[in-house]
Write a protein that holds these residues in place. Sequence first.
Motif, PDB file in Angstrom:
ATOM      1  N   GLN A 239     -41.123  44.902 -10.980  1.00 21.30           N
ATOM      2  CA  GLN A 239     -39.745  44.489 -11.183  1.00 21.30           C
ATOM      3  C   GLN A 239     -39.676  43.659 -12.463  1.00 21.30           C
ATOM      4  N   ALA A 361     -36.334  40.309  -3.458  1.00 20.72           N
ATOM      5  CA  ALA A 361     -37.129  40.303  -4.698  1.00 20.72           C
ATOM      6  C   ALA A 361     -38.585  39.919  -4.408  1.00 20.72           C
ATOM      7  N   THR A 365     -42.241  44.462  -4.439  1.00 17.79           N
ATOM      8  CA  THR A 365     -43.391  45.214  -4.957  1.00 17.79           C
ATOM      9  C   THR A 365     -44.539  45.286  -3.955  1.00 17.79           C
TER      10      THR A 365
END
Length: 366
Positions: A239, A361, A365
Amino acid sequence: MISRRGLALLVAIMGGASVMPVFSYAKDTSVAPVSHKQVTLPRVLVLATGGTISGKADTRSAIGYDAGAVTGAQLIAGVPGVEKLAVLQVEQISNIASQNMNNQVWFKLAERIRRAFANNEADAVVITHGTDTMEETAFFLDAVIGDARPVILTGAMRPSTAISADGPANMYEAVKVAADPQARGRGVLVVLNDEVHSARGVSKMHTTALQTFHSPNLGPVGYVDPASVRFVAPARSQQHLDLPADHKLPRVQIVYAHADMDAQQIDDAVKDGARGIVIAGMGDGNVSTDALAGVERATKAGVVVVRSTRVGNGFVNRDVEVDDDHYGLVASMDLNPQKARILLQLLLANGKTSAADIQNAFSATL
């Protein structure tokens, strides 16, 4: 240069076998041979920031040294054979001990890397850096660069003048990884002591040992030696967040949890204007009942609170011993407190303020 007559003689000696010379020749014998095999080396921009790898020994103790005493150009000059791996350009961004690393240097690095890639100045970047905050710089750059081209951080645990200094080998291997096509699309990497680590996973785990960097939850993504680069993990999605135009990051404090903990540090952080607080919690990110009351006051005041852990391994899970949904908290997942702080700063700077958006957020990942 071999003559036509000499070439004919060589053919005769080899029994008439066809011979293809790997060079060209000209009638004017003053013209040097030109190779048919022109090897184009990758261009690697080396950005030096200081640290132990740039240090010199000091007599104050057996292992004493002064960080940032050698320039990046001097470091490269002390690495035999590195010029065969890449065409190197060296720039000095700073020359400080990594405990003095700061936002200003981070922004300089990020903007220089972005400019180098945008202007096609380099195929990869290597950053020399002190080990104390290397994982934080790597994580920050990983979040903001947004380019598939490799960015590699390396350093040393022994100064350049020490017996068996590890800097030259680490520098050589960092350039080798940077020049390897397999390194593309993997985000920012850290290379030391024959191992390749992701910016998200890596942490300094020992005060003085050469093998100080480990990725306790994710493991190394690869290995490197003077002969080869081997990646053992697939590339992970990244990101990318915008750099604040004013070069300022919101104030985020880390509060370390301990036995008999009260809420004083949490309350003080709110009074000091912190927009975020990261709790280096006990176990699975836990705090005492008194501290949790302070956390609740902080979230009601609009401060984002992330629960991380002071433990070196493992994930911080949501809604286990702490009701995160009730208190409006964010679980840091695999990120240690120092990395959780950086991600929270960048998210706040990008206008993300709700616990739900910030939690997404932190989990993006994984």
